[in-house]
Design an enzyme around this catalytic site. Structure first.
Site, PDB file in Angstrom:
ATOM      1  N   LYS A   6       0.858  -1.202   0.000  1.00 33.07           N
ATOM      2  CA  LYS A   6       0.000   0.000   0.000  1.00 33.07           C
ATOM      3  C   LYS A   6       0.889   1.245   0.000  1.00 33.07           C
ATOM      4  CE  LYS A   6      -3.924   1.862   2.711  1.00 33.07           C
ATOM      5  NZ  LYS A   6      -4.736   1.656   3.930  1.00 33.07           N
ATOM      6  N   SER A  16      -9.736   1.639   2.934  1.00 35.84           N
ATOM      7  CA  SER A  16      -8.840   2.386   2.077  1.00 35.84           C
ATOM      8  C   SER A  16      -7.803   1.549   1.345  1.00 35.84           C
ATOM      9  CB  SER A  16      -8.133   3.457   2.899  1.00 35.84           C
ATOM     10  OG  SER A  16      -7.282   2.861   3.860  1.00 35.84           O
ATOM     11  N   SER A  76      -9.912  -0.732   7.146  1.00 37.95           N
ATOM     12  CA  SER A  76      -9.322  -0.578   5.809  1.00 37.95           C
ATOM     13  C   SER A  76      -8.579  -1.774   5.253  1.00 37.95           C
ATOM     14  CB  SER A  76      -8.383   0.626   5.788  1.00 37.95           C
ATOM     15  OG  SER A  76      -9.130   1.782   5.566  1.00 37.95           O
TER      16      SER A  76
HETATM   17  N1  GLN Z   1     -13.190   3.895   6.259  1.00 41.30           N
HETATM   18  C1  GLN Z   1     -12.671   4.330   7.532  1.00 41.30           C
HETATM   19  C2  GLN Z   1     -12.266   5.774   7.430  1.00 41.30           C
HETATM   20  O1  GLN Z   1     -12.520   6.353   6.440  1.00 41.30           O
HETATM   21  C3  GLN Z   1     -11.513   3.474   7.930  1.00 41.30           C
HETATM   22  C4  GLN Z   1     -10.306   3.775   7.162  1.00 41.30           C
HETATM   23  C5  GLN Z   1      -9.125   2.985   7.609  1.00 41.30           C
HETATM   24  O2  GLN Z   1      -9.255   1.963   8.281  1.00 41.30           O
HETATM   25  N2  GLN Z   1      -7.961   3.509   7.290  1.00 41.30           N
HETATM   26  O3  GLN Z   1     -11.706   6.335   8.308  1.00 41.30           O
END
Ligand code: GLN
Length: 469
Positions: free
Chosen positions: A65, A140, A164
């Site tokens: 990532k 994400s 994410s």
């Molecule tokens: N979707 C969640 C957010 O927008 C979690 C994102 C994540 O785990 N980095 O914060």
């Protein structure tokens, strides 16, 4: 020659060790696939593997990532504000995997600074779901999940702050493990919400997740919140669930979960019983407040962490006036809309006079949620829920409605707030789209989770990957 696409990461490592394929051939195979990717998965692809094989991971390519710093390699967290940034050092988790024989294949697309659930918040365009290219891969870590699902990487790593790793794994039909907070060093991970961020694997199967995790863990003097895992991580072998009690919390298994997801979850419960496991209802009474607490805490931490992007130290700079207008212009141009929204929310929540009402209260809710899990784990060994309330949604469907986007993580955020490990594995399909099931355990329960997930995975027999988009 073995078809490289048919091999999991662990199988590919074995094939290399057995001399059936060389590490260089495997790298070239995946590099060509990565370079030809049409789903928006990669932000950067390596020319050469740059490692010696023969170590445990034997030179098997790894997608990383874009949130992880790698020395000399573009590392932007999919933000325009970090365009052109090439860090002078490598994240500990990546360094450990490379030292174990992983070959970095490329940097995967993601929601900017890991803020999002659909990958649509990337500063470099969305990623498409290989199961249906009109749909999102989740986020994400959408690029890493899609990379594994589409067979443009044998395995990948991502990060999970509120879901994410698990949610994109669910939406793409792959396995995603969010480890116990602190077991993998955060050093060199571009920070979003430091008390929640964790690194973990996204893989084709549970064995691969165990293998990558095994080589990532350990205390790191560069991350004061990192700690030694009390157990070494075994490759899972369990085929049954005898004597294991799974808690099913009504709060995370009914409201707001679409029918197709509920059906697959019900089938999974039947499978657990067939494998000898017991089911018991357990209450997690505060988990319904998880999202509300998370969306105070995570933006608060993000507003502090993102203060460093000022056009002076990293990445892009805009404006040529005085210092303050340079700061303003750089941040105006460099950050996307969701990142700005989070910075504003977080700055507001932390402002004097409001701190106690928002941040303090959210911290207390967090403690209550952790206490709920502690009480539940006195009665049950693990907790089972769906991973995401819905299957992959269409691109654009939730972009104008941040609250509906935030709901994507309703079932994953509670474990993040409690710092406990959880895995998502594919449970089956709903209208041709993957549905994930989540297994959570007390802190340091990764070996138990991996074994249970392995037994379930064999019983489910999900055939998902690789799929070309
Ligand atoms: N979707 C969640 C957010 O927008 C979690 C994102 C994540 O785990 N980095 O914060």
């Amino acid at each position: 020659m073995t078809d490289p696409l048919s091999l999991t990461g662990a199988q590919a490592a074995d094939a290399i060790k057995a001399g059936e394929i060389s590490a260089a051939e495997l790298f070239d195979f995946y590099r060509d696939r990565a370079a030809g990717d049409k789903l928006g998965i990669y932000l950067w692809v390596a020319d050469s593997p740059g490692v010696a094989s023969g170590t445990p991971l034997a030179g098997v390519p790894l997608a990383v990532k874009d949130l992880f710093c790698i020395e000399g390699v573009p590392s932007t967290a999919a933000s325009r504000i970090l365009e052109g940034y090439r860090p002078p050092y490598t994240a500990t988790s990546v360094r450990r995997l490379v030292e174990s024989g992983a070959a970095v294949l490329g940097k995967t697309n993601m929601d900017e600074f890991a803020m999002g659930s659909s990958n649509e918040n990337s500063g470099y365009g969305p990623v498409r779901n290989p199961w249906d290219t009109d749909r999102v891969p989740g986020g994400s870590s959408g690029g890493s999940a899609a990379a594994v699902a589409a067979g443009v990487a044998p395995w990948a790593i991502g990060t999970d702050t509120g879901g994410s790793i698990r949610q994109p794994a669910a939406l793409c039909g792959v396995v995603g493990l969010k480890p116990t907070y602190g077991t993998v060093s955060r050093y060199g991970m571009i920070a979003f919400a430091s008390s929640l961020d964790q690194c973990g694997p996204l893989t084709r199967d549970v064995t691969d997740a165990a293998l990558l995790y095994r080589h990532m863990i350990g205390r790191d003097t560069c991350d004061s919140t990192s700690l030694e895992h009390p157990e070494s991580i075994a490759l899972p072998t369990a085929e049954g669930l005898d004597g294991i009690t799974f808690g099913v919390p009504p709060e995370l298994t009914s409201d707001g979960i679409e029918a197709g997801v509920r059906d697959v979850f019900e089938q999974t419960l039947r499978r657990v019983e067939e494998l000898g496991g017991n089911l018991e209802e357990v209450a997690l009474p505060h988990s319904g407040h998880g999202l509300a607490a998370y969306y105070v805490l995570a933006p608060a931490e993000a507003s502090a962490n993102l203060a460093r992007y000022d056009g002076v130290r990293y990445g892009s700079r805009a404006g040529n006036g005085d210092l303050v207008s340079m700061y303003e212009q750089t941040r105006h141009d460099g950050f996307g809309a969701e990142v700005k929204r989070r910075i504003m929310l977080g700055t507001y929540a932390l402002s004097s006079g409001y701190y106690e009402a928002y941040y303090g209260r959210a911290q207390r809710v967090r403690t209550k949620i952790a206490d709920d899990f502690r009480a539940a784990f006195e009665r049950v060994d693990m907790i089972l829920t769906p991973t995401s309330p819905t299957v992959a949604f269409r691109l654009g469907e939730r972009t104008d409605d941040p609250l509906s986007m935030y709901m994507s993580d309703a079932l994953t955020v509670p474990m993040s707030l409690a710092g406990i490990p959880a895995i998502s594995i594919p449970g089956g399909l709903s209208d041709g789209l993957p549905v994930g099931v989540q297994i959570a355990a007390p802190a340091f329960g990764e070996n138990r989770i991996l074994d249970a997930a392995h037994a379930l995975e064999r019983a489910i027999g999900f055939e998902g990957v690789p799929r070309d988009g």
